[in-house]
Design a protein around this motif. Structure first.
Motif: not given
Length: 116
Positions: A101-102, A104-106, A108-110, A112
Motif C-alpha cells: 500500500r505504501n 503504491e501510494d508513493a 502514484g505520487k511520483q 502525478n
C-alpha cells in the motif's frame, strides 16, 4: 547455491532471519540462468514476498513472466520498456500488505508529480 546474488544472501541469512529487513536484490537471468528463481526461492523459504516495479506500478513476483526475463527481449532496446530485469524487493509476509500500500501510494505520487 550458486551465483553471486545467493552467496551474498546466504552470508546475510542470520541477519535476514533475525531483523526481517526489506531486501532489494538485483538479479538478471541474462547474466546467470535462473538467477531470479533462485533468489526468489531463497527469500520465500524465509517467509518473504517478492515485488518489482514495472512501468511505474508495483507488481508481485507472481506476475513476473518468462518473457520479462527473456535474453532475446532483454538485449533488444525496443523491448526493454516491457521488461523487468534488475530490481526485486522482498518483504516479510507479515509486513507485505502494508508495504505494498505504501509503495503504491508513493508510486502514484511520483507518477502525478511527473505529469505536472
Amino acid at each position: 547455491m550458486e551465483g553471486h546474488e545467493l552467496s551474498v544472501l546466504e552470508g546475510a541469512a542470520a541477519l535476514i532471519d533475525r531483523e526481517r529487513p526489506v531486501v532489494l536484490v538485483e538479479a538478471e537471468d541474462r547474466h546467470r540462468t535462473r538467477a531470479v528463481a533462485s533468489v526468489r526461492t531463497f527469500m520465500e523459504s524465509r517467509g518473504y514476498d517478492g515485488f518489482f516495479i514495472l512501468r511505474g506500478a508495483l507488481r508481485t513476483i507472481d506476475e513476473l513472466t518468462d518473457d520479462m526475463q527473456s535474453v532475446a527481449n532483454l538485449n533488444s532496446t525496443m523491448l526493454r520498456t516491457k521488461m523487468c530485469y534488475v530490481g526485486f524487493l522482498f518483504v516479510s509476509r507479515k509486513k507485505a500488505s502494508g508495504f505494498a500500500r505504501n509503495m503504491e501510494d508513493a508510486l502514484g505520487k511520483q507518477t502525478n508529480s511527473d505529469s505536472v
